[in-house]
Design a protein around this motif. Structure first.
Motif, PDB file in Angstrom:
ATOM      1  N   GLN A 115     -45.233  29.928  89.778  1.00  0.00           N
ATOM      2  CA  GLN A 115     -46.044  30.194  88.624  1.00  0.00           C
ATOM      3  C   GLN A 115     -47.498  29.605  88.574  1.00  0.00           C
ATOM      4  O   GLN A 115     -47.783  28.583  89.157  1.00  0.00           O
ATOM      5  CB  GLN A 115     -45.217  29.553  87.376  1.00  0.00           C
ATOM      6  N   PRO A 116     -48.517  30.181  87.617  1.00  0.00           N
ATOM      7  CA  PRO A 116     -49.583  29.264  87.390  1.00  0.00           C
ATOM      8  C   PRO A 116     -49.436  27.940  86.917  1.00  0.00           C
ATOM      9  O   PRO A 116     -48.598  27.623  86.450  1.00  0.00           O
ATOM     10  CB  PRO A 116     -50.292  30.354  86.610  1.00  0.00           C
ATOM     11  N   PRO A 117     -50.363  27.105  87.313  1.00  0.00           N
ATOM     12  CA  PRO A 117     -50.277  25.665  86.928  1.00  0.00           C
ATOM     13  C   PRO A 117     -50.418  25.402  85.482  1.00  0.00           C
ATOM     14  O   PRO A 117     -51.055  26.344  84.615  1.00  0.00           O
ATOM     15  CB  PRO A 117     -51.300  25.104  87.501  1.00  0.00           C
ATOM     16  N   ILE A 118     -49.956  24.416  84.901  1.00  0.00           N
ATOM     17  CA  ILE A 118     -50.046  23.931  83.719  1.00  0.00           C
ATOM     18  C   ILE A 118     -51.224  22.888  83.969  1.00  0.00           C
ATOM     19  O   ILE A 118     -51.337  21.821  84.566  1.00  0.00           O
ATOM     20  CB  ILE A 118     -48.645  23.015  83.342  1.00  0.00           C
ATOM     21  N   LEU A 119     -52.098  23.181  82.678  1.00  0.00           N
ATOM     22  CA  LEU A 119     -53.554  22.419  82.811  1.00  0.00           C
ATOM     23  C   LEU A 119     -53.381  21.335  82.031  1.00  0.00           C
ATOM     24  O   LEU A 119     -54.329  21.063  81.005  1.00  0.00           O
ATOM     25  CB  LEU A 119     -54.558  23.510  82.526  1.00  0.00           C
ATOM     26  N   GLY A 120     -52.652  20.537  82.049  1.00  0.00           N
ATOM     27  CA  GLY A 120     -52.298  19.125  81.318  1.00  0.00           C
ATOM     28  C   GLY A 120     -53.354  18.073  81.597  1.00  0.00           C
ATOM     29  O   GLY A 120     -53.273  17.387  80.684  1.00  0.00           O
ATOM     30  N   ALA A 121     -54.062  17.937  82.707  1.00  0.00           N
ATOM     31  CA  ALA A 121     -54.680  16.732  83.055  1.00  0.00           C
ATOM     32  C   ALA A 121     -55.822  17.241  83.784  1.00  0.00           C
ATOM     33  O   ALA A 121     -55.785  18.113  84.412  1.00  0.00           O
ATOM     34  CB  ALA A 121     -53.995  15.858  83.647  1.00  0.00           C
ATOM     35  N   GLN A 122     -56.845  16.586  83.961  1.00  0.00           N
ATOM     36  CA  GLN A 122     -58.049  16.513  84.813  1.00  0.00           C
ATOM     37  C   GLN A 122     -57.434  16.793  86.099  1.00  0.00           C
ATOM     38  O   GLN A 122     -56.571  15.771  86.711  1.00  0.00           O
ATOM     39  CB  GLN A 122     -59.042  15.381  84.937  1.00  0.00           C
ATOM     40  N   PRO A 123     -57.657  17.987  86.927  1.00  0.00           N
ATOM     41  CA  PRO A 123     -57.152  18.100  88.110  1.00  0.00           C
ATOM     42  C   PRO A 123     -57.542  17.215  89.365  1.00  0.00           C
ATOM     43  O   PRO A 123     -58.682  17.047  89.527  1.00  0.00           O
ATOM     44  CB  PRO A 123     -57.420  19.658  88.490  1.00  0.00           C
ATOM     45  N   THR A 124     -56.567  16.826  90.093  1.00  0.00           N
ATOM     46  CA  THR A 124     -56.838  15.643  91.018  1.00  0.00           C
ATOM     47  C   THR A 124     -56.462  16.607  92.423  1.00  0.00           C
ATOM     48  O   THR A 124     -56.572  15.946  93.624  1.00  0.00           O
ATOM     49  CB  THR A 124     -56.202  14.534  91.070  1.00  0.00           C
ATOM     50  N   ALA A 125     -56.061  17.606  92.419  1.00  0.00           N
ATOM     51  CA  ALA A 125     -55.859  18.367  93.600  1.00  0.00           C
ATOM     52  C   ALA A 125     -56.173  19.807  93.312  1.00  0.00           C
ATOM     53  O   ALA A 125     -56.273  20.157  92.370  1.00  0.00           O
ATOM     54  CB  ALA A 125     -54.175  18.272  93.831  1.00  0.00           C
ATOM     55  N   CYS A 126     -56.018  20.794  94.505  1.00  0.00           N
ATOM     56  CA  CYS A 126     -56.274  22.112  94.359  1.00  0.00           C
ATOM     57  C   CYS A 126     -55.028  22.864  93.521  1.00  0.00           C
ATOM     58  O   CYS A 126     -53.840  22.631  93.732  1.00  0.00           O
ATOM     59  CB  CYS A 126     -56.199  22.855  95.962  1.00  0.00           C
ATOM     60  N   PRO A 127     -55.664  23.632  92.257  1.00  0.00           N
ATOM     61  CA  PRO A 127     -54.614  24.067  91.346  1.00  0.00           C
ATOM     62  C   PRO A 127     -53.784  24.911  92.057  1.00  0.00           C
ATOM     63  O   PRO A 127     -52.748  25.355  91.523  1.00  0.00           O
ATOM     64  CB  PRO A 127     -55.581  24.631  90.264  1.00  0.00           C
ATOM     65  N   PHE A 128     -54.119  25.529  93.255  1.00  0.00           N
ATOM     66  CA  PHE A 128     -53.349  26.649  93.851  1.00  0.00           C
ATOM     67  C   PHE A 128     -52.236  26.073  94.987  1.00  0.00           C
ATOM     68  O   PHE A 128     -51.492  26.979  95.365  1.00  0.00           O
ATOM     69  CB  PHE A 128     -54.262  27.827  94.391  1.00  0.00           C
ATOM     70  N   ARG A 129     -52.060  24.891  95.085  1.00  0.00           N
ATOM     71  CA  ARG A 129     -51.725  24.414  96.195  1.00  0.00           C
ATOM     72  C   ARG A 129     -49.869  24.762  96.297  1.00  0.00           C
ATOM     73  O   ARG A 129     -49.556  24.845  97.468  1.00  0.00           O
ATOM     74  CB  ARG A 129     -51.881  23.167  96.491  1.00  0.00           C
ATOM     75  N   ASP A 130     -49.345  24.823  95.098  1.00  0.00           N
ATOM     76  CA  ASP A 130     -48.037  24.955  95.006  1.00  0.00           C
ATOM     77  C   ASP A 130     -47.443  26.278  95.476  1.00  0.00           C
ATOM     78  O   ASP A 130     -46.663  26.591  95.847  1.00  0.00           O
ATOM     79  CB  ASP A 130     -47.235  24.583  93.699  1.00  0.00           C
ATOM     80  N   ARG A 131     -48.364  27.102  95.289  1.00  0.00           N
ATOM     81  CA  ARG A 131     -48.198  28.594  95.567  1.00  0.00           C
ATOM     82  C   ARG A 131     -48.932  29.275  97.125  1.00  0.00           C
ATOM     83  O   ARG A 131     -48.877  30.312  97.305  1.00  0.00           O
ATOM     84  CB  ARG A 131     -48.636  29.397  94.521  1.00  0.00           C
ATOM     85  N   CYS A 132     -49.570  28.090  97.654  1.00  0.00           N
ATOM     86  CA  CYS A 132     -50.567  28.764  98.803  1.00  0.00           C
ATOM     87  C   CYS A 132     -49.644  28.621  99.979  1.00  0.00           C
ATOM     88  O   CYS A 132     -48.909  27.376 100.100  1.00  0.00           O
ATOM     89  CB  CYS A 132     -51.740  27.798  98.595  1.00  0.00           C
ATOM     90  N   ASP A 133     -49.846  29.652 101.018  1.00  0.00           N
ATOM     91  CA  ASP A 133     -49.150  29.651 102.003  1.00  0.00           C
ATOM     92  C   ASP A 133     -49.947  29.022 103.274  1.00  0.00           C
ATOM     93  O   ASP A 133     -49.382  28.844 104.080  1.00  0.00           O
ATOM     94  CB  ASP A 133     -48.700  31.172 102.414  1.00  0.00           C
ATOM     95  N   VAL A 134     -51.018  28.655 102.889  1.00  0.00           N
ATOM     96  CA  VAL A 134     -51.840  27.616 104.161  1.00  0.00           C
ATOM     97  C   VAL A 134     -51.940  26.207 103.696  1.00  0.00           C
ATOM     98  O   VAL A 134     -52.842  25.473 104.297  1.00  0.00           O
ATOM     99  CB  VAL A 134     -53.066  28.512 104.656  1.00  0.00           C
ATOM    100  N   ALA A 135     -51.568  25.623 102.509  1.00  0.00           N
ATOM    101  CA  ALA A 135     -51.864  24.356 102.078  1.00  0.00           C
ATOM    102  C   ALA A 135     -51.290  23.264 102.941  1.00  0.00           C
ATOM    103  O   ALA A 135     -50.620  23.420 103.684  1.00  0.00           O
ATOM    104  CB  ALA A 135     -50.828  24.089 100.648  1.00  0.00           C
ATOM    105  N   PHE A 136     -52.175  22.207 103.104  1.00  0.00           N
ATOM    106  CA  PHE A 136     -51.913  21.100 103.976  1.00  0.00           C
ATOM    107  C   PHE A 136     -52.081  19.809 103.136  1.00  0.00           C
ATOM    108  O   PHE A 136     -52.732  19.867 101.802  1.00  0.00           O
ATOM    109  CB  PHE A 136     -52.660  21.161 105.244  1.00  0.00           C
ATOM    110  N   ASP A 137     -51.929  18.765 103.913  1.00  0.00           N
ATOM    111  CA  ASP A 137     -52.229  17.545 102.774  1.00  0.00           C
ATOM    112  C   ASP A 137     -53.234  17.096 102.184  1.00  0.00           C
ATOM    113  O   ASP A 137     -52.960  16.829 101.008  1.00  0.00           O
ATOM    114  CB  ASP A 137     -51.680  16.313 103.908  1.00  0.00           C
ATOM    115  N   ARG A 138     -54.443  17.643 102.676  1.00  0.00           N
ATOM    116  CA  ARG A 138     -55.753  17.341 102.058  1.00  0.00           C
ATOM    117  C   ARG A 138     -55.356  17.906 100.523  1.00  0.00           C
ATOM    118  O   ARG A 138     -56.194  17.434  99.423  1.00  0.00           O
ATOM    119  CB  ARG A 138     -56.922  17.996 102.658  1.00  0.00           C
ATOM    120  N   CYS A 139     -54.911  19.241 100.596  1.00  0.00           N
ATOM    121  CA  CYS A 139     -54.886  20.031  99.153  1.00  0.00           C
ATOM    122  C   CYS A 139     -54.354  19.233  98.214  1.00  0.00           C
ATOM    123  O   CYS A 139     -54.601  19.366  97.069  1.00  0.00           O
ATOM    124  CB  CYS A 139     -54.286  21.457  99.423  1.00  0.00           C
TER     125      CYS A 139
END
Ligand SMILES: Nc1ncnc2c1ncn2[C@@H]1O[C@H](COP(=O)(O)OP(=O)(O)O)[C@@H](O)[C@H]1O
Ligand SMILES: Nc1ncnc2c1ncn2[C@@H]1O[C@H](COP(=O)(O)OP(=O)(O)O)[C@@H](O)[C@H]1O
Ligand code: SF4
Ligand SMILES: [Mg+2]
Ligand SMILES: [Mg+2]
Lengths: 345, 334
Positions: B280-304
């Protein structure tokens, strides 16, 4: 993958179906006319296939789907489902037939009771139509949740706690509860985001494969229908103007409306936009309470002829499996002549 | 579009937060973009990605509270629209910046005829006399392709079809010869044949009037047909920006790439199975500190998960907010 109908058995046969809604006006609520929402449509749906039903809003798609399931008392026509004529069956006698035929609605928000838990929502048809024990029903609901990809842990939650795509899964689980053969899906993905639509469409395809389901898939999204449908019917102002196998309909549409409708779909490819021939229709769709004389499309048709303003064209099979209602194809029978008539428009 | 021309509109580091019961919604996070003269800029993204809030923020149309435009600048004609007084902003809005929203019924006033509603900005912003305003209103209805314009000036919004109402809205937005037109999903509620009419009209008007246009949509097909350049939004941020052809031929952000694969087409190749974007798209509850797409991304890695990626330049006028380099198939070394 799911191209050819698996069998040649007709599960649904609809003939000359009409659903008119009376208009009452004035102080005495006199009957002054009718909204001819569905005005004489005929089609078959084969076991295991998906018939796509497309057309612009107000053309009568939902009314057609609901009429086929006898959610209305129809104005006229015949509906055979799984061997039984239900067109004129009184509502009280339809109860036994209901489990076979189900519906998935467009707006999962509006179609789920906000005060019922997911468990209760999915279980409701079981309460109504089966004599399963409480424990059996509970097990069945959890199994249904697995099938549609909902986490069982959430059975006790209420609909508002779920996203749009998950709510649609709840609606699908409920529709599956009584092991139906036939499901009318009325714009099941229209309210969902692009990235969620494909998830739900894939689920519907998987369920169809697994349980041999037959779908009437109603949508205004021509690209999604091209993906999911075996055959496609195009509606305009209460009538089917063309019905054909998917490939034929998209590659070689015959009806001027089908051609215009397809050409209006914006393609996610800038190159295609530059090279495509587009037919931009002018004006708006007339009111179904007051359709024009002759062909219903005559007021907007880019290929209109004199006869179109006089006579309603006959809906007939002009190529194997391809039905069309347009005067351009009157009295032509061979395939080459049909193609020539199509190109001449 | 003249290359390197001064932008007509320049938005920098825009940040808008809603304070709601139970927390915050970080709807727009450091959004920066510009708009060149005569350009048609497409903005695509799913619902909730921050498209409308971005435009409402820069037009000063959000109720505060709950909205709080916490940061940013919006430069238009040498002024920062986030700092000017409300009077000036009102005269820019509906004057030099016109806007059209998705549902014309909520923006048109049901109790006035459309003639009055087109004449109002003409009299207010342009100081036209009543008769001059009426003449211009009729011309505007003709310009947007409404037949029988003279008579239709007297009609009320409900007497128009959805497509015709949207034309009326465009006429109002164009009334004061705007330099910028912002159109927020103006065809989303319309049928495709009517949408095709409006898109055709828009391209024609833009050619003739030469204004710059921001066109918001969730439909990649619409963008492919009309935009010169595209911004892709996800989770309140711009994740990719590119000239239209480049975006479709050479998408760089994993979200754009996945999105292009998941939409079926009516003319191109038909896939037996649709590609999907899980989750699902992210819930925008706080100032993002990570990539907003990382949970759905198929190439995400630790830095994301540790950092929110900046927008990396990936080609001429092309950037993508992603730590992964789609061309090399490896993490970026910056
Ligand atoms: N219950 C009803 N009473 C009166 N008119 C109706 C009713 N339901 C639908 N209609 C009208 O019938 C026409 C077809 O509607 P509908 O079947 O909902 O179209 P679609 O699903 O293709 O958008 C429309 O003009 C609609 O206003
Ligand atoms: N008045 C509001 N109060 C709280 N949250 C809001 C309000 N308006 C918008 N939002 C939130 O801001 C985010 C971005 O919304 P929006 O810009 O409307 O998305 P889009 O136009 O891309 O669909 C969403 O999460 C939305 O729920
Ligand atoms: S930054 Fe990481 S998670 Fe985000 S899109 Fe790029 S690779 Fe995927
Ligand atoms: Mg409908
Ligand atoms: Mg929006």
């Amino acid at each position: 993958m799911f191209d050819a109908p698996k069998t040649n058995t007709k599960l649904v046969e609809v003939r000359d179906l009409k659903m008119h809604f009376p208009i009452h006006t004035g102080l005495f609520r006199r009957h002054t006319g009718d909204v001819k929402a569905v005005d004489g449509v005929s089609f078959d749906i084969y076991e295991g296939e998906t018939l796509g039903l497309v057309g612009e809003s107000g053309c009568g798609k939902s009314t057609c789907g609901r009429a086929v399931l006898r959610l209305y008392d129809i104005t006229d026509g015949s509906i055979m489902i799984d061997g039984d004529e239900i067109g004129d069956t009184p509502q009280a006698k339809l109860r036994g037939k209901r489990p076979t035929m189900q519906m998935v609605f467009q707006d999962p928000q509006a179609s789920l009771n906000p005060r019922m838990t997911v468990q209760a929502i999915i279980q409701e048809p079981l309460d109504e139509h089966t004599s399963l024990s409480k424990e059996e029903k509970r097990e069945k609901v959890l199994a249904l949740m697995d099938q549609v990809g909902l986490n069982r842990k959430f059975a006790g939650r209420y609909p508002h706690a779920f996203s749009g795509g998950q709510r649609q899964r709840i609606g699908i689980a409920r529709a599956l509860a009584l092991n139906p053969k036939f499901i009318v899906c009325d714009e099941p993905i229209a309210a969902l985001d692009v990235s969620i639509q494909a998830q739900v469409v894939n689920l519907l395809e998987d369920l169809q494969q697994e349980y041999g389901l037959t779908y009437l898939f109603i949508s205004h999204d021509l690209s999604m229908v091209r993906h999911i449908a075996t055959r496609v019917a195009v509606m305009y102002l209460g009538k089917i103007v063309e019905l054909a196998p998917r490939e034929a309909l998209y590659a070689a549409p015959l009806h001027p409306y089908t051609k215009a409708l397809l050409s209006a779909v914006p393609e996610p490819d800038p190159d295609l936009h530059d090279t495509m021939d587009r037919t931009i229709l002018t004006g708006d769709v007339p009111s179904p309470a007051n359709p024009p004389k002759g062909c219903n499309f005559c007021t907007r048709c880019p290929a209109v002829m004199d006869i179109c303003h006089q006579q309603d064209p006959e809906y007939r099979e002009v190529l194997p499996g391809q039905f069309v209602a347009c005067h351009h194809y009157n009295d032509i029978t061979d395939a080459n002549a049909i193609r020539a008539a199509s190109e001449a428009q | 579009m003249p290359d390197g021309a001064q932008p007509v509109l320049d938005v920098r580091d825009l940040k808008t937060v809603f304070k709601v019961r139970g927390g915050e919604v970080h709807a727009v996070n450091n959004v920066s973009f510009d708009l060149k003269p005569g350009e048609l800029l497409g903005v695509v993204g799913e619902s909730g990605s921050g498209k409308s809030v971005t435009m409402m923020s820069l037009l000063g149309l959000l109720p505060t509270p709950p909205a709080d435009v916490q940061n940013g600048s919006v430069t238009f004609q040498g002024q920062d629209l986030l700092k000017v007084n409300p009077e000036t902003l009102r005269s820019v809005r509906g004057g030099k910046i016109g806007f059209v929203f998705q549902d014309p019924m909520t923006s048109l006033n049901p109790v006035y005829n459309v003639g009055m509603q087109i004449m109002e900005p003409l009299r207010k912003h342009m100081g036209l006399s009543k008769s001059a305003a009426r003449t211009r209103a009729k011309e505007l209805l003709e310009l947007v392709g409404i037949p029988d314009a003279e008579r239709r000036l007297k009609d009320y919004p409900h007497q128009f079809s959805g497509g015709m109402r949207q034309r009326v809205m465009i006429a109002i937005a164009l009334a004061c010869d705007p330099q910028v037109l912002i159109a927020d999903e103006p065809t989303t509620a319309l049928d495709v044949t009517i949408q095709a009419q409006i898109l055709e009209l828009m391209k024609d008007l833009q050619d003739r009037l030469g204004m710059a246009v921001i066109w918001i949509t969730h439909d990649l097909g619409v963008v492919a047909g009309i935009a010169d350049r595209v911004l892709v939004m996800y989770g309140g941020q711009i994740v990719e920006q590119a000239p239209t052809r480049e975006l479709f031929k050479n998408p760089q952000h994993p979200y754009t790439r996945a999105l292009l694969k998941t939409v079926p087409s009516v003319r191109g190749q038909r896939e037996d199975r649709l590609a999907i974007i899980e989750g699902q798209p992210p819930i925008l509850g706080a100032q993002p500190t990570a990539c907003p797409f990382r949970d759905r991304c198929d190439v995400a890695f630790d830095r994301c998960a540790r950092e929110n990626p900046a927008r990396f330049i990936v080609g001429p006028a092309h950037d993508a907010a992603c730590f992964y380099d789609a061309n090399t198939g490896a993490p970026r070394d910056v």
